[in-house]
Motif scaffolding. Structure first.
Motif, short mmCIF file in Angstrom:
data_model
loop_
_atom_site.label_atom_id
_atom_site.label_comp_id
_atom_site.label_asym_id
_atom_site.label_seq_id
_atom_site.Cartn_x
_atom_site.Cartn_y
_atom_site.Cartn_z
N ARG A 1 36.84 43.47 39.92
CA ARG A 1 36.61 43.56 38.48
C ARG A 1 37.90 43.52 37.69
O ARG A 1 37.92 43.06 36.54
CB ARG A 1 35.84 44.85 38.15
CG ARG A 1 34.41 44.86 38.66
CD ARG A 1 33.63 46.02 38.07
NE ARG A 1 34.18 47.31 38.44
CZ ARG A 1 33.88 47.96 39.55
NH1 ARG A 1 33.04 47.44 40.43
NH2 ARG A 1 34.41 49.14 39.81
N SER A 2 38.99 43.93 38.29
CA SER A 2 40.27 43.93 37.58
C SER A 2 40.78 42.52 37.30
O SER A 2 41.71 42.35 36.51
CB SER A 2 41.32 44.71 38.37
OG SER A 2 41.78 43.99 39.50
N ASN A 3 40.16 41.51 37.90
CA ASN A 3 40.59 40.14 37.63
C ASN A 3 40.27 39.69 36.22
O ASN A 3 40.79 38.67 35.76
CB ASN A 3 39.97 39.20 38.66
CG ASN A 3 40.73 39.22 39.97
OD1 ASN A 3 41.77 38.59 40.11
ND2 ASN A 3 40.22 40.00 40.91
N ASN A 4 39.44 40.44 35.52
CA ASN A 4 39.25 40.18 34.10
C ASN A 4 40.57 40.32 33.36
O ASN A 4 40.85 39.58 32.40
CB ASN A 4 38.21 41.15 33.53
CG ASN A 4 37.75 40.76 32.15
OD1 ASN A 4 37.62 39.58 31.83
ND2 ASN A 4 37.48 41.74 31.32
N GLN A 5 41.40 41.25 33.81
CA GLN A 5 42.72 41.43 33.20
C GLN A 5 43.63 40.24 33.49
O GLN A 5 44.39 39.80 32.62
CB GLN A 5 43.35 42.71 33.72
CG GLN A 5 42.55 43.97 33.41
CD GLN A 5 43.05 45.19 34.16
OE1 GLN A 5 44.19 45.24 34.60
NE2 GLN A 5 42.17 46.18 34.33
N VAL A 6 43.54 39.69 34.69
CA VAL A 6 44.34 38.50 35.02
C VAL A 6 43.97 37.35 34.10
O VAL A 6 44.84 36.66 33.55
CB VAL A 6 44.14 38.11 36.50
CG1 VAL A 6 44.89 36.81 36.81
CG2 VAL A 6 44.60 39.22 37.42
#
Length: 420
Positions: free
Chosen positions: A398-403
């Motif tokens: 889910r943290s790939n939204n930040q990428v």
């Protein structure tokens, strides 16, 4: 049978599974029971069989649980404890289910440890009429991260295509947002139609609407027709319509084929990357009615490598089940070498992000600093990932939204600071 109890913010939570005693051949029911202090019991439940609907319990919302085994649950309001089966009433009072043997206790306790509800997803789907909630979960409305991962390459391409010193076209961004939401849902419907039989045997997916029997394949097919029609409407609204239509239609074979790839190749995540990053073509095509291979080629490759990173980590959640079922993935293929290989893909992403900017003549440090920051985030994900802990992997995914957001801001910065 209460297998897990925890006291947090004056809420006693029992997480358990209750077996269908009348037909032991059926899978168990997945239940999360929340008992606020002072009573007023509420239950969260997703049926593994339509027989549970015969209890007459009214569903009021859906949520998502994250733990060692990820499950989607539905919350229902209990009008009277007398309407519950005796083994569920025993659960409310904290008494063990006498019909459950110790071996089952051991198995279930391992699978029901440390549940936590994603309240945002629960409230989003739960506000819909009950008849629409299975369709919302089929389209993964409760998991918006997939839409964002499909959306970001569209936004990157649109921002890079903007004239030097200008912001990306907001109308185009809005159309791509709508299209990504619709087509991501359509892709999930296609995926679940192909994989329903496999999903029944995978802990993370067995409560999906098709796998659990909440929806039939005929209902899913009708829903897919609605989704594809809506997607076509968005596609025909893009500028340079004919060119975009041909380019968009060219992605459909990848959308249809991806769910089958795990049966035949160790690299299904590569096909997913080719599918999910098609937006890298679309933003530029909608702006100019053509493609610049020197820019879009590296941008597309960067997205594919990025997808290989995040979806390989994601696939490690299912590696045990996939191995038993004979399914393939890069997680199984890379095995113990997963982390060094993914670090290599992270470098490929960064190199291609930088190459796309270089091809546009970007000289400002802002764009390249953003590329470096996005790459650093990928490095952190890989380094900190626990390949045997699904909750950790889900958080990294889910943290790939930040990428994606970092790269979008970088693309805007590069365009705004570029010389005409």
């Amino acid at each position: 049978m209460a297998l897990y109890r925890g006291l947090h913010d004056r809420v006693l939570t029992h997480t358990t599974r209750v077996w269908n005693q009348s037909r032991p051949s059926l899978r168990c029911l997945d239940i999360l029971v929340q008992v606020p202090k002072g009573g007023n019991s509420r239950f969260a439940i997703t049926p593994s069989t339509p027989r549970w609907r015969q209890t007459g319990l009214r569903c009021v919302s859906y949520g998502r649980c994250y733990q060692t085994r990820t499950l989607i649950v539905a919350r229902v309001k209990i009008p009277s404890s007398s309407q519950l089966p005796s083994h569920v009433r025993a659960l409310c009072s904290g008494k063990p289910d006498a019909t459950t043997n110790s071996d089952r206790d051991d198995e279930e306790s391992k699978e029901t440890r440390d549940y936590a509800i994603n309240e945002e997803s629960e409230s989003l789907v739960g506000k819909l009429p009950q008849s629409l909630q299975p369709y919302a979960r089929l389209a993964r409305l409760d998991k918006p991260i997939g839409t964002m991962l499909l959306l970001w390459p569209c936004f990157w391409s649109t921002a890079l295509a903007a004239q030097p010193g200008c912001l990306p076209d907001p109308k185009l961004l809005g159309l791509f947002a709508a299209g990504s939401f619709i087509m991501r849902g359509a892709g999930c419907t296609i995926n679940d139609m192909w994989d329903a039989d496999f999903d029944k045997s995978v802990a993370r997916t067995k409560t999906r609407p098709l796998a659990s029997g909440e929806l039939s394949h005929a209902q899913a097919l009708g829903f897919l027709a609605v989704q594809l029609s809506a997607g076509l409407g968005v596609l025909l609204s893009l500028p340079n319509t004919l060119y975009c239509f041909k380019l968009g239609a060219a992605s459909l074979p990848f959308v249809a084929a991806y769910p089958l790839m795990k049966r035949y190749t160790n690299w299904p995540q590569l096909v997913l990357g080719m599918t999910f990053n098609w937006g890298a073509f679309m933003g530029w095509a909608a702006t100019y009615g053509s493609l610049d291979a020197s820019v879009i080629g590296p941008l597309y490759c960067s997205g594919i490598a990025w997808t290989l990173v995040y979806d390989t980590l994601y696939a490690h959640q299912d590696k045990d089940d996939d191995s038993k079922l004979g399914l393939k993935s890069t997680a199984l293929h890379f095995g113990a070498e997963t982390k060094p290989i993914l670090q290599g893909f992270a470098l490929v992403s960064m190199a291609n992000w930088c190459m796309a900017g270089y091809s546009l003549g970007y000289t400002s440090p802002f764009y390249y600093a953003g590329c470096t920051l996005a790459w650093s985030h990928l490095v952190w994900q890989i380094h900190s990932a626990d390949l045997d802990e699904p909750r950790n992997l889900a958080e990294r995914f889910r943290s790939n939204n930040q990428v994606g957001a970092i790269m979008f801001v970088s693309c805007i910065a590069g365009s705004m600071t570029a010389c005409a």
